[in-house]
Design a protein around this motif. Structure first.
Motif, PDB file in Angstrom:
ATOM      1  N   ALA A  80      40.591 -55.242  10.922  1.00 58.31           N
ATOM      2  CA  ALA A  80      40.252 -56.237  11.941  1.00 58.31           C
ATOM      3  C   ALA A  80      38.892 -55.948  12.561  1.00 58.31           C
ATOM      4  N   ILE A 110      45.042 -60.615   8.397  1.00 59.12           N
ATOM      5  CA  ILE A 110      44.231 -59.997   9.445  1.00 59.12           C
ATOM      6  C   ILE A 110      42.759 -60.391   9.308  1.00 59.12           C
ATOM      7  N   LEU A 124      42.546 -63.894  10.698  1.00 57.84           N
ATOM      8  CA  LEU A 124      42.609 -63.896  12.160  1.00 57.84           C
ATOM      9  C   LEU A 124      41.309 -63.375  12.771  1.00 57.84           C
ATOM     10  N   SER A 125      40.757 -62.340  12.172  1.00 59.92           N
ATOM     11  CA  SER A 125      39.611 -61.654  12.776  1.00 59.92           C
ATOM     12  C   SER A 125      38.340 -62.485  12.767  1.00 59.92           C
ATOM     13  N   TRP A 143      43.623 -60.526  21.394  1.00 55.58           N
ATOM     14  CA  TRP A 143      44.857 -60.975  20.750  1.00 55.58           C
ATOM     15  C   TRP A 143      44.901 -60.528  19.289  1.00 55.58           C
ATOM     16  N   VAL A 144      43.793 -60.690  18.588  1.00 53.92           N
ATOM     17  CA  VAL A 144      43.738 -60.301  17.169  1.00 53.92           C
ATOM     18  C   VAL A 144      43.981 -58.800  17.018  1.00 53.92           C
ATOM     19  N   VAL A 160      39.192 -70.777  14.261  1.00 55.99           N
ATOM     20  CA  VAL A 160      40.438 -70.069  13.977  1.00 55.99           C
ATOM     21  C   VAL A 160      41.122 -70.673  12.748  1.00 55.99           C
ATOM     22  N   TRP A 169      50.451 -66.958  13.838  1.00 53.94           N
ATOM     23  CA  TRP A 169      49.601 -66.000  14.551  1.00 53.94           C
ATOM     24  C   TRP A 169      48.235 -66.609  14.849  1.00 53.94           C
ATOM     25  N   ALA A 170      47.734 -67.428  13.916  1.00 53.98           N
ATOM     26  CA  ALA A 170      46.458 -68.118  14.145  1.00 53.98           C
ATOM     27  C   ALA A 170      46.594 -69.119  15.288  1.00 53.98           C
ATOM     28  N   THR A 223      46.320 -67.377  18.457  1.00 57.86           N
ATOM     29  CA  THR A 223      44.939 -67.112  18.869  1.00 57.86           C
ATOM     30  C   THR A 223      44.384 -68.274  19.672  1.00 57.86           C
TER      31      THR A 223
END
Length: 431
Positions: free
Chosen positions: A103, A143, A146-147, A188-189, A379, A411-412, A415
């Motif tokens: 990440a 990950i 997300l990152s 959050w990530v 995102v 999860w996205a 974010t």
């Protein structure tokens, strides 16, 4: 009618690939073609839409074909072996450190705002580590996806540039108020990465792992290694990435030339070159074919004016008595909207309508831009079938698009929700 067919096209496509009823490649082509016929378009009209879509993605398709070949060659020659060895020595077989490190590195690399370059660099370094430690590769693609999200709000990314252009503003007015939201998204990530890492540490344990690359290679892989050319390949790669980030040469042309030069330097014999190209042929075909299939998908949605109709329908759903909720609604729906609209369609089609509506109700139209950037193709771009880099991500991570979406979508969306809350608390957008 067109709006319904547009939403149906997206919904059916996602359902088919997530439930694995069809392959991504097949669904990208068949679903929009069938819907195009249902919309009343003939074979000739659909054929023209398909060609238009393919032409639009052709430079990206060529870029990714030769990018996969270039970085695959660099993996073969062992360019990343010292980096991989150093990372493994540091993490000492701990999946938690690997996932959190993924990440952090992704965020640093993505400061340039270029998703394609970020995916190629990070996955080239980390995929061998995930394989060696037996970490779930969906966590790698997830990950990384997300990152890049919060970092993609930087004003020099293509998404932000579209928003700035549409709203006729500048970076400070659009970007600066969102900085607290971006920081919240980063936090959050990192939390999610830590959570994933704990789960994998519990599943796998901390392995006493020593990375000695010669012990982990097949005989054929050893033959492909070129340790004496390490610095030549390092300089070539650094020069390539620098040129890519500066935009001095069109990316597709850059990777075509770089791939050929890399092959010629490391494998002067024609037979060796053929072996290397053949060894990466499957990955090259899978990535490039999906890019061109995505061109078919977006070409028909755009050419049939389904996206335009969808944009109008979305705006018409907002009740006038709740107009003050417009920025918040835009923010909350921004990430899912990445599955429905290309960045051009959204920022040049939907955002102008939303911003004009906001102005009529006395809302600052810039709030619409800030809200949209909290998810739409920021995102959302690493999970959307409408962006070419998504296919590069899943291709390099060696995972299925449907599995990737099923694993990381919630999860996205998290974010975006976290960044929306931060934006509301800091006044970037208002209720």
């Amino acid at each position: 009618m067109l709006s319904v067919l547009g939403f149906a096209t997206i919904g059916i496509f996602l359902l088919l690939i997530i439930t694995k009823r069809l392959s991504v490649l097949t669904a990208l082509v068949l679903v929009p073609v069938v819907m195009g016929f249902l919309a009343g378009f003939g074979p000739k009209e659909l054929g023209e839409m398909v060609l238009t879509g393919i032409k639009q993605v052709a430079p990206t398709g060529i870029l990714l074909m030769f990018a996969v070949l270039y970085f695959g060659t660099m993996l073969d020659v062992g360019l990343f072996d010292p980096i991989i060895a150093a990372i493994i020595r540091y993490v000492k077989g701990d999946p938690l450190k690997v996932i959190v490190g993924t990440a952090i590195l992704t965020m640093i690399v993505h400061l340039d705002g270029d998703g394609t370059a970020t995916f190629m660099i990070v996955l080239s370094a980390f995929l061998p580590i995930y394989k060696q430690l037996r970490i779930n590769r969906l966590m790698l693609s997830g990950i990384v996806a997300l990152s890049v999200g919060p970092m993609h709000l930087v004003p020099w990314s293509g998404t932000s540039a579209r928003a700035i252009s549409t709203l006729k503003t500048d970076a400070p007015h659009l970007f600066n108020p969102n900085i607290p939201a971006i920081l919240a998204g980063v936090a959050w990530v990192l939390f999610v990465a830590y959570w994933f890492g704990l789960k994998e540490r519990k599943r796998l344990g901390v392995v006493d792992l020593r990375y000695v690359h010669q012990e982990n290679l097949t005989e054929e892989q050893r033959q492909f290694r070129r340790p004496k050319l390490f610095w030549v390949n390092a300089v070539l790669t650094i020069a390539l990435i620098t040129t890519l980030m500066k935009g001095w040469v069109p990316a597709a042309a850059l990777f075509i030339v770089a791939s050929v030069v890399a092959l010629l330097i490391n494998y002067p014999k024609l037979s060796d070159q053929q072996k290397v190209v053949k060894s990466h042929g499957n990955n090259i075909f899978m990535v490039s074919s999906m890019i061109f299939a995505a061109g078919v998908f977006s070409g028909i949605l755009t050419g049939a004016h389904m996206i335009d109709a969808m944009a109008t329908s979305v705006v018409s759903l907002i009740p006038q008595q709740h107009a003050n909720w417009l920025p918040t609604l835009t923010a909350v729906t921004s990430m899912p909207a990445s599955l429905l609209f290309t960045p051009d369609a959204y920022y040049f089609g939907v955002v102008p309508i939303l911003s004009q509506t906001a102005t009529q109700f006395g809302i600052d139209p810039l709030e619409i831009g800030r809200a949209a950037l909290l998810g739409q193709m920021t995102v959302g771009f690493p999970v959307s079938p409408l962006t070419a880099s998504t296919f590069l991500l899943v291709g390099l991570a060696e995972v299925d698009l449907g599995d990737h979406q099923k694993f990381i979508l919630k999860w996205a969306f998290g974010t975006t929700l976290v960044m929306t809350l931060a934006a509301l608390l800091t006044g970037s957008i208002h209720l």
